[in-house]
Write a protein that holds these residues in place. Structure first.
Motif, PDB file in Angstrom:
ATOM      1  N   GLY A 193       0.796  -1.219   0.000  1.00 48.27           N
ATOM      2  CA  GLY A 193       0.000   0.000   0.000  1.00 48.27           C
ATOM      3  C   GLY A 193       0.827   1.266   0.000  1.00 48.27           C
ATOM      4  N   SER A 194       2.021   1.210   0.599  1.00 49.42           N
ATOM      5  CA  SER A 194       2.877   2.391   0.624  1.00 49.42           C
ATOM      6  C   SER A 194       3.473   2.690  -0.745  1.00 49.42           C
ATOM      7  N   ARG A 195       3.522   1.686  -1.620  1.00 46.19           N
ATOM      8  CA  ARG A 195       4.104   1.864  -2.949  1.00 46.19           C
ATOM      9  C   ARG A 195       3.032   1.999  -4.033  1.00 46.19           C
ATOM     10  N   MET A 196       1.856   1.442  -3.759  1.00 44.43           N
ATOM     11  CA  MET A 196       0.772   1.490  -4.741  1.00 44.43           C
ATOM     12  C   MET A 196      -0.466   1.996  -4.008  1.00 44.43           C
ATOM     13  N   THR A 197      -0.623   3.293  -3.987  1.00 44.17           N
ATOM     14  CA  THR A 197      -1.671   3.898  -3.162  1.00 44.17           C
ATOM     15  C   THR A 197      -3.073   3.701  -3.729  1.00 44.17           C
ATOM     16  N   GLU A 198      -3.204   3.621  -5.056  1.00 47.80           N
ATOM     17  CA  GLU A 198      -4.524   3.483  -5.674  1.00 47.80           C
ATOM     18  C   GLU A 198      -4.481   2.505  -6.837  1.00 47.80           C
ATOM     19  N   ILE A 199      -5.634   1.877  -7.089  1.00 47.75           N
ATOM     20  CA  ILE A 199      -5.831   1.049  -8.281  1.00 47.75           C
ATOM     21  C   ILE A 199      -7.141   1.491  -8.919  1.00 47.75           C
ATOM     22  N   GLY A 200      -7.046   2.060 -10.099  1.00 43.48           N
ATOM     23  CA  GLY A 200      -8.253   2.532 -10.774  1.00 43.48           C
ATOM     24  C   GLY A 200      -8.985   3.605 -10.004  1.00 43.48           C
ATOM     25  N   GLY A 201      -8.243   4.434  -9.264  1.00 47.57           N
ATOM     26  CA  GLY A 201      -8.863   5.499  -8.484  1.00 47.57           C
ATOM     27  C   GLY A 201      -9.395   5.049  -7.142  1.00 47.57           C
ATOM     28  N   TYR A 260      -4.999  -7.530  -6.627  1.00 46.35           N
ATOM     29  CA  TYR A 260      -4.553  -6.664  -7.714  1.00 46.35           C
ATOM     30  C   TYR A 260      -5.585  -6.696  -8.831  1.00 46.35           C
ATOM     31  N   SER A 261      -5.478  -5.772  -9.750  1.00 48.91           N
ATOM     32  CA  SER A 261      -6.353  -5.764 -10.918  1.00 48.91           C
ATOM     33  C   SER A 261      -5.657  -6.523 -12.041  1.00 48.91           C
ATOM     34  N   ILE A 262      -6.404  -7.366 -12.748  1.00 50.50           N
ATOM     35  CA  ILE A 262      -5.777  -8.125 -13.834  1.00 50.50           C
ATOM     36  C   ILE A 262      -5.391  -7.200 -14.985  1.00 50.50           C
ATOM     37  N   ASP A 263      -5.901  -5.962 -14.984  1.00 50.12           N
ATOM     38  CA  ASP A 263      -5.494  -4.996 -16.004  1.00 50.12           C
ATOM     39  C   ASP A 263      -4.027  -4.596 -15.831  1.00 50.12           C
ATOM     40  N   MET A 264      -3.454  -4.890 -14.672  1.00 49.40           N
ATOM     41  CA  MET A 264      -2.060  -4.567 -14.414  1.00 49.40           C
ATOM     42  C   MET A 264      -1.116  -5.598 -15.027  1.00 49.40           C
ATOM     43  N   LEU A 265      -1.672  -6.722 -15.475  1.00 46.73           N
ATOM     44  CA  LEU A 265      -0.856  -7.792 -16.036  1.00 46.73           C
ATOM     45  C   LEU A 265      -0.542  -7.530 -17.506  1.00 46.73           C
ATOM     46  N   PRO A 266       0.549  -8.100 -18.020  1.00 38.60           N
ATOM     47  CA  PRO A 266       0.811  -8.045 -19.465  1.00 38.60           C
ATOM     48  C   PRO A 266      -0.351  -8.688 -20.229  1.00 38.60           C
ATOM     49  N   ALA A 267      -0.534  -8.288 -21.462  1.00 35.54           N
ATOM     50  CA  ALA A 267      -1.682  -8.735 -22.258  1.00 35.54           C
ATOM     51  C   ALA A 267      -1.788 -10.257 -22.316  1.00 35.54           C
ATOM     52  N   ALA A 268      -0.659 -10.945 -22.506  1.00 35.16           N
ATOM     53  CA  ALA A 268      -0.682 -12.406 -22.631  1.00 35.16           C
ATOM     54  C   ALA A 268      -1.158 -13.059 -21.335  1.00 35.16           C
ATOM     55  N   TRP A 269      -0.625 -12.583 -20.202  1.00 35.69           N
ATOM     56  CA  TRP A 269      -1.021 -13.156 -18.920  1.00 35.69           C
ATOM     57  C   TRP A 269      -2.461 -12.800 -18.557  1.00 35.69           C
ATOM     58  N   ARG A 270      -2.898 -11.627 -18.998  1.00 32.34           N
ATOM     59  CA  ARG A 270      -4.298 -11.251 -18.732  1.00 32.34           C
ATOM     60  C   ARG A 270      -5.242 -12.192 -19.468  1.00 32.34           C
TER      61      ARG A 270
END
Length: 255
Positions: free
Chosen positions: A46-54, A188-198
């Motif tokens: 959380g200290s490094r990634m404060t928000e996901i999609g707002g 985590y959000s799967i949108d954060m993954l590379p296209a192939a892994w998503r």
């Protein structure tokens, strides 16, 4: 045959009473586990990634934490509930009693789903000690939670009939469901993954359940709420079909 209300209530009360004998431990464990997740993930990620999609990261992981515990608890409670009569030999008394297959499943799954829902709500309340979580669609959230609890309790019921040892009861939840949950966008959000892994991740059915539940909180998810509902109903239908077949054929019930 008329609906055997007394038979259903007797089984339901017996299963709930079993939970009541260990209620302190059953509720304390998810509270401690949830607190540790917030402490670890909140400080480390959380200290490094404060928000996901707002959405603040602490609030973002709340639906995933609830689902993680509910999946496990639903499967464990339902599988253990039907496995114990098999293990002790009292399953034959149940099968010969004036209680239909539907009534048997209703009682066992209903009791397991009640426990799972209670634990899910306890985790939701615990999360408020760490983050401010606003629910955009509260009624839909409760409905989705109940549907998930019932579906995974049905799945656990299947495992309880299938399992022939206590070790087998643990195989699917620990080696299949748990990894699929962690890889299903719980933290985590799967949108954060590379296209192939998503693309690969979209074959994980847990993604649709967690995404749909998260949508009820924030009005957004990795996949559309309609797709999530279709996936949920599909899983529920498969579980009901398998259970119907098990009772019709007596698979591992009469042997």
């Amino acid at each position: 045959m008329a609906f055997n209300r007394h038979g259903v209530l007797a089984i339901y009360r017996f299963e709930v009473a079993r939970f009541g004998r260990t209620i302190l431990t059953s509720l304390l464990v998810p509270v401690i586990t949830t607190s540790l997740y917030f402490i670890v993930f909140g400080s480390a990620i959380g200290s490094r990634m404060t928000e996901i999609g707002g959405i603040p990261y602490g609030a973002f992981i709340v639906p995933g934490l609830i689902m993680l515990s509910m999946f496990t608890e639903s499967i464990f409670n339902a599988s253990f509930g039907i496995y114990m009569p098999k293990w002790s030999g009292t399953i034959y008394e149940l099968l010969s009693a004036p209680v239909s297959a539907f009534e048997t499943v209703l009682a066992y799954v209903g009791a397991a789903a009640t426990k799972s829902m209670l634990i899910g709500l306890v985790i939701f309340a615990t999360a408020h000690l760490f983050v401010d979580v606003q629910v955009a669609h509260p009624l839909l959230m409760i409905g989705f939670m109940a549907l998930i609890a019932i579906t995974f309790c049905l799945f656990g019921f299947i495992l309880g009939i299938w399992a022939q040892s206590f070790e087998q009861l643990q195989v699917i939840p620990l080696l299949v469901v748990m990894p699929m949950t962690f890889l299903g966008g719980a933290f985590y959000s799967i949108d954060m993954l590379p296209a192939a892994w998503r693309t690969v991740t979209l074959f994980n059915p847990i993604v649709y359940l967690i995404s749909g539940f998260r949508w009820t909180f924030f009005g957004k998810g990795d996949v559309g709420i309609g797709v999530s509902m279709i996936a949920m109903v599909g899983f529920l239908t498969v579980c009901l079909t398998v259970i119907a077949w098990m009772f019709k054929t007596g698979y591992r019930l009469k042997s």
